[in-house]
Enzyme design. Structure first.
Site, PDB file in Angstrom:
ATOM      1  N   ARG A 240       0.849  -1.191   0.000  1.00 30.70           N
ATOM      2  CA  ARG A 240       0.000   0.000   0.000  1.00 30.70           C
ATOM      3  C   ARG A 240       0.884   1.241   0.000  1.00 30.70           C
ATOM      4  O   ARG A 240       1.936   1.276   0.642  1.00 30.70           O
ATOM      5  CB  ARG A 240      -0.922   0.013   1.229  1.00 30.70           C
ATOM      6  CG  ARG A 240      -2.066  -0.995   1.154  1.00 30.70           C
ATOM      7  CD  ARG A 240      -3.067  -0.600   0.078  1.00 30.70           C
ATOM      8  NE  ARG A 240      -4.186  -1.534  -0.023  1.00 30.70           N
ATOM      9  CZ  ARG A 240      -4.271  -2.524  -0.884  1.00 30.70           C
ATOM     10  NH1 ARG A 240      -3.265  -2.743  -1.732  1.00 30.70           N
ATOM     11  NH2 ARG A 240      -5.329  -3.309  -0.928  1.00 30.70           N
ATOM     12  N   GLU A 268      -2.985   7.225  -4.533  1.00 32.11           N
ATOM     13  CA  GLU A 268      -3.026   6.038  -5.384  1.00 32.11           C
ATOM     14  C   GLU A 268      -2.706   6.389  -6.831  1.00 32.11           C
ATOM     15  O   GLU A 268      -2.014   5.636  -7.520  1.00 32.11           O
ATOM     16  CB  GLU A 268      -4.396   5.376  -5.278  1.00 32.11           C
ATOM     17  CG  GLU A 268      -4.498   4.080  -6.046  1.00 32.11           C
ATOM     18  CD  GLU A 268      -5.818   3.365  -5.829  1.00 32.11           C
ATOM     19  OE1 GLU A 268      -6.096   2.409  -6.562  1.00 32.11           O
ATOM     20  OE2 GLU A 268      -6.576   3.774  -4.928  1.00 32.11           O
ATOM     21  N   HIS A 287      -1.081  -0.319 -10.309  1.00 34.04           N
ATOM     22  CA  HIS A 287      -1.757  -1.352  -9.520  1.00 34.04           C
ATOM     23  C   HIS A 287      -1.910  -2.620 -10.360  1.00 34.04           C
ATOM     24  O   HIS A 287      -2.970  -3.244 -10.416  1.00 34.04           O
ATOM     25  CB  HIS A 287      -3.117  -0.835  -9.039  1.00 34.04           C
ATOM     26  CG  HIS A 287      -3.681  -1.589  -7.861  1.00 34.04           C
ATOM     27  ND1 HIS A 287      -3.019  -2.621  -7.254  1.00 34.04           N
ATOM     28  CD2 HIS A 287      -4.858  -1.469  -7.200  1.00 34.04           C
ATOM     29  CE1 HIS A 287      -3.761  -3.090  -6.258  1.00 34.04           C
ATOM     30  NE2 HIS A 287      -4.885  -2.411  -6.208  1.00 34.04           N
TER      31      HIS A 287
END
Length: 329
Positions: A240, A268, A287
Site C-alpha cells: 500500500r 493512489e 496497480h
C-alpha cells in the site's frame, strides 16, 4: 459485488460450477442491500451463503436484518475489511476469502521485480536506448549487477510475503524478513533470517514491502528510514502506498541515490506533474501486480471451491479469523 466485478471475475464455467452445488440465481446481482426490488429482497431473505466481490456494500446490522438465514460469506477477492462488519462476527457468520489466490500474481510480480532490480534491467535498457546503434560497456558500466549473493529484505510475512519467500528459494540470495508477528523458529522453517527493520534496511540490496496498511505502518518508510538504505538499493512496493512517505522517496529517487518499483503510491494516482513518471530509475505501474485479466478467474475458482466445501459440510479452507484483522490486510 459491482457489475464490473461480476463480468470480469465470473465466467460461464464458474457459474456452472456454482449451480452444481447450490440453488443460485446466476442472473441475479445484488449491488445495494437496501434495494426495494421484491425479487431481490426475497432471495436475500432465503440466502444461506453470500458470494461477494469488489464493490460489495457493508454488511451492517441493517443489511443482515434482511438475511435472517445467512450463515456464511465467501469473498472472491482479498481483504474483507471493506464490507464484513462487527455485526457479522457478532452473529457468528463464517467468512472465507480468496486472498491466497490473489496473493499469487502479486508474488510473481515481486519475484520478477527483485530479479530485474538486481540485474539493473531498467538502467541497461535506458543505456542501450541512449547508445542507439552502439555497444553498451557492460563490464565498465554495470560492475555490480546480478543476483548472485545479493540480499533481499521482505517487510511482512503476509500471504504474499511468504509466497515470495518460496519463489526466492532456488536463487543464490540471502533473504531477510521483518515481521513483529513472526518468531525466529518460524522464520527458520521458512528459510529466511528474522531481523529488526533497521537492520533489514541497512543490509538489503532490495527491500520489498508486504505489510498491511495500518496506523502502525503508516509512513513506515519515512525520510529517516529511506536514508538508511544503501546507495543504489531498490524499494519495491506492491503493498500500500501509505507505507511510504512519497515526498521523501521522491527526493531520494530524484537525486538518483535509490531505485524503485512502485505498484502502489500515496496518493493512489500520482499527480500529472510527479517526477516519478519519468525518472529512469523508477518503474511505475498502475496497480498491476494483483489479479487482472485471466488471473481473475482464479478468484472465481477459489470462491467456488469454498462453496463446494460448505455444501459438503466441510470447513472453509481459507477461513478469515477475526482475531487477526487488527494486524492484517
Amino acid at each position: 459485488m459491482s457489475r464490473e466485478t461480476r463480468d470480469a471475475v465470473f465466467g460461464s464455467d464458474a457459474l456452472t460450477r456454482l449451480a452444481r452445488v447450490a440453488d443460485v440465481d446466476t442472473g441475479l446481482l445484488v449491488t445495494d442491500f437496501g434495494d426495494r426490488d421484491p425479487v431481490q429482497r426475497g432471495r436475500l431473505y432465503e440466502a444461506d451463503v453470500l458470494l461477494t466481490g469488489w464493490g460489495c456494500p457493508p454488511l451492517d446490522a441493517a443489511a443482515l436484518g434482511r438475511m435472517p438465514r445467512l450463515r456464511a460469506v465467501v469473498h472472491a477477492a482479498g481483504s474483507v475489511k471493506h464490507h464484513v462488519t462487527d455485526a457479522c462476527w457478532e452473529r457468528g457468520i463464517e467468512v472465507s476469502t480468496a486472498a491466497a489466490a490473489n496473493a499469487l500474481p502479486v508474488a510473481e510480480y515481486t519475484l520478477a521485480a527483485i530479479l530485474f532490480a538486481n540485474k539493473r534491467v531498467l538502467e541497461g535498457a535506458h543505456a542501450y536506448r541512449e547508445r542507439r546503434g552502439g555497444r553498451v560497456n557492460l563490464i565498465g558500466g554495470f560492475p555490480s549487477v546480478g543476483n548472485y549473493r545479493r540480499t533481499v529484505g521482505l517487510v511482512g510475512a503476509s500471504r504474499i510475503g511468504r509466497r515470495v519467500m518460496e519463489l526466492l528459494r532456488p536463487f543464490d540470495l540471502t533473504v531477510l524478513v521483518h515481521d513483529p508477528y513472526l518468531d525466529a523458529a518460524e522464520a527458520h522453517a521458512l528459510g529466511v533470517r528474522l531481523v529488526d527493520l533497521d537492520e533489514l534496511v541497512r543490509r538489503s540490496d532490495v527491500v520489498s514491502l508486504h505489510a498491511p496498511a495500518l496506523p502502525a505502518t503508516r509512513r513506515l518508510f519515512d525520510a529517516a528510514r529511506l536514508a538508511r538504505m544503501p546507495d543504489g538499493a531498490t524499494l519495491i512496493n506492491t503493498a500500500r502506498g501509505a507505507l511510504v512517505d512519497t515526498a521523501a522517496l521522491t527526493e531520494e529517487l530524484t537525486a538518483g541515490r535509490l531505485h524503485a518499483v512502485l505498484d502502489h503510491t500515496d496518493p493512489e494516482v500520482l499527480p500529472a506533474d510527479s517526477p516519478l513518471y519519468d525518472l529512469p530509475n523508477v518503474l511505475l505501474t498502475p496497480h498491476l501486480a494483483g489479479s487482472i485479466g485471466g488471473e481473475l478467474h482464479r478468484l472465481a475458482d477459489a470462491a467456488a471451491e469454498e462453496i463446494e466445501r460448505y455444501a459438503q459440510g466441510l470447513p472453509f479452507r481459507h477461513r478469515v479469523d477475526p482475531r487477526t484483522l487488527d494486524h492484517s490486510a
